[in-house]
Design a protein around this motif. Structure first.
Motif, PDB file in Angstrom:
ATOM      1  N   LYS A 239     111.918  84.212   0.357  1.00 53.04           N
ATOM      2  CA  LYS A 239     112.117  82.889  -0.223  1.00 53.04           C
ATOM      3  C   LYS A 239     110.779  82.408  -0.775  1.00 53.04           C
ATOM      4  CE  LYS A 239     114.582  78.665   0.822  1.00 53.04           C
ATOM      5  NZ  LYS A 239     115.296  77.918   1.843  1.00 53.04           N
ATOM      6  N   ASP A 240     110.816  81.978  -2.032  1.00 56.94           N
ATOM      7  CA  ASP A 240     109.600  81.498  -2.677  1.00 56.94           C
ATOM      8  C   ASP A 240     109.960  80.342  -3.597  1.00 56.94           C
ATOM      9  OD1 ASP A 240     106.935  81.375  -3.502  1.00 56.94           O
ATOM     10  OD2 ASP A 240     107.267  82.811  -5.124  1.00 56.94           O
TER      11      ASP A 240
ATOM     12  N   GLY B  91     111.958  77.774  -3.328  1.00 53.83           N
ATOM     13  CA  GLY B  91     113.371  77.454  -3.431  1.00 53.83           C
ATOM     14  C   GLY B  91     114.243  78.558  -4.003  1.00 53.83           C
ATOM     15  N   ILE B  92     113.640  79.681  -4.326  1.00 56.65           N
ATOM     16  CA  ILE B  92     114.404  80.816  -4.854  1.00 56.65           C
ATOM     17  C   ILE B  92     114.397  81.930  -3.817  1.00 56.65           C
ATOM     18  CG2 ILE B  92     114.572  82.537  -6.674  1.00 56.65           C
ATOM     19  CD1 ILE B  92     113.077  80.582  -8.499  1.00 56.65           C
ATOM     20  N   ILE B  93     115.583  82.447  -3.540  1.00 56.40           N
ATOM     21  CA  ILE B  93     115.707  83.559  -2.601  1.00 56.40           C
ATOM     22  C   ILE B  93     115.839  84.839  -3.410  1.00 56.40           C
ATOM     23  CG2 ILE B  93     117.100  84.604  -0.784  1.00 56.40           C
ATOM     24  CD1 ILE B  93     117.941  81.781   0.026  1.00 56.40           C
ATOM     25  N   TYR B  94     115.010  85.813  -3.065  1.00 54.02           N
ATOM     26  CA  TYR B  94     115.042  87.115  -3.712  1.00 54.02           C
ATOM     27  C   TYR B  94     115.648  88.134  -2.756  1.00 54.02           C
ATOM     28  CZ  TYR B  94     111.760  84.944  -6.925  1.00 54.02           C
ATOM     29  OH  TYR B  94     111.176  84.105  -7.828  1.00 54.02           O
ATOM     30  N   LEU B  95     116.569  88.898  -3.253  1.00 50.09           N
ATOM     31  CA  LEU B  95     117.208  89.959  -2.480  1.00 50.09           C
ATOM     32  C   LEU B  95     116.693  91.287  -3.006  1.00 50.09           C
ATOM     33  CD1 LEU B  95     119.299  91.435  -0.735  1.00 50.09           C
ATOM     34  CD2 LEU B  95     121.020  90.845  -2.437  1.00 50.09           C
TER      35      LEU B  95
ATOM     36  N   GLU C 247     117.846  87.908  -7.975  1.00 48.62           N
ATOM     37  CA  GLU C 247     117.300  86.577  -7.720  1.00 48.62           C
ATOM     38  C   GLU C 247     118.459  85.631  -7.442  1.00 48.62           C
ATOM     39  OE1 GLU C 247     115.397  83.334 -10.632  1.00 48.62           O
ATOM     40  OE2 GLU C 247     114.276  85.212 -10.510  1.00 48.62           O
ATOM     41  N   LEU C 248     118.382  84.935  -6.315  1.00 55.29           N
ATOM     42  CA  LEU C 248     119.433  83.989  -5.933  1.00 55.29           C
ATOM     43  C   LEU C 248     118.807  82.599  -5.895  1.00 55.29           C
ATOM     44  CD1 LEU C 248     119.899  86.455  -3.251  1.00 55.29           C
ATOM     45  CD2 LEU C 248     122.010  85.658  -4.219  1.00 55.29           C
ATOM     46  N   ARG C 249     119.344  81.709  -6.642  1.00 49.43           N
ATOM     47  CA  ARG C 249     118.836  80.335  -6.620  1.00 49.43           C
ATOM     48  C   ARG C 249     119.393  79.618  -5.395  1.00 49.43           C
ATOM     49  NH1 ARG C 249     115.727  79.973 -10.720  1.00 49.43           N
ATOM     50  NH2 ARG C 249     116.265  80.911 -12.685  1.00 49.43           N
TER      51      ARG C 249
END
Length: 124
Positions: free
Chosen positions: A87-88, A90-94, A119-121
């Motif tokens: 998480k960076d 407010g964006i979660i990266y998978l 990238e998951l917002r």
């Protein structure tokens, strides 16, 4: 009688080399095809999780459960443990990076590395 200079076509040794070459290519295809088919499925699952509107406001724990469920449906739940969520701002990266190894012949192995990310917002 025809002399050797007038004969055309592949000899026995030439045919053996051709068959050995085709056998090696066939063996590589048989070993590599399932690895790439699995990765295509994993890439599609990662993409689905990223694009699903229901996952936009999920926590990392809920996202992991959603990913595991989708991979389980496809028989690839083994790879869910290798998923990394970061998480960076407010964006979660998978990220789901993994290696597949298979014996080709004797002590010769095939090692293929796959990298999948999305990238998951998130509003969390």
């Amino acid at each position: 009688m025809n002399s050797l200079k007038k004969q055309k076509g592949a000899g026995f040794i030439g045919m053996v080399f051709i068959l050995v070459g085709l056998s090696i290519i066939g063996m590589l295809g048989v070993k590599l095809a399932p690895m790439f088919v699995d990765n295509m499925t994993i890439a599609e699952v990662v993409k689905q999780v990223a694009n699903d509107q229901g996952t936009k406001n999920m926590s990392v724990k809920q996202l992991r459960a959603a990913l595991e469920k989708r991979l389980l449906v496809n028989g690839l739940d083994l790879y869910a443990k290798q998923a990394v969520f970061t998480k960076d701002e407010g964006i979660i990266y998978l990220t789901l990076d993994y290696e597949r190894r298979d014996t080709l012949w004797g002590n010769i192995d095939l090692l293929v590395t796959f990298e999948n990310s999305a990238e998951l917002r998130s509003n969390n």
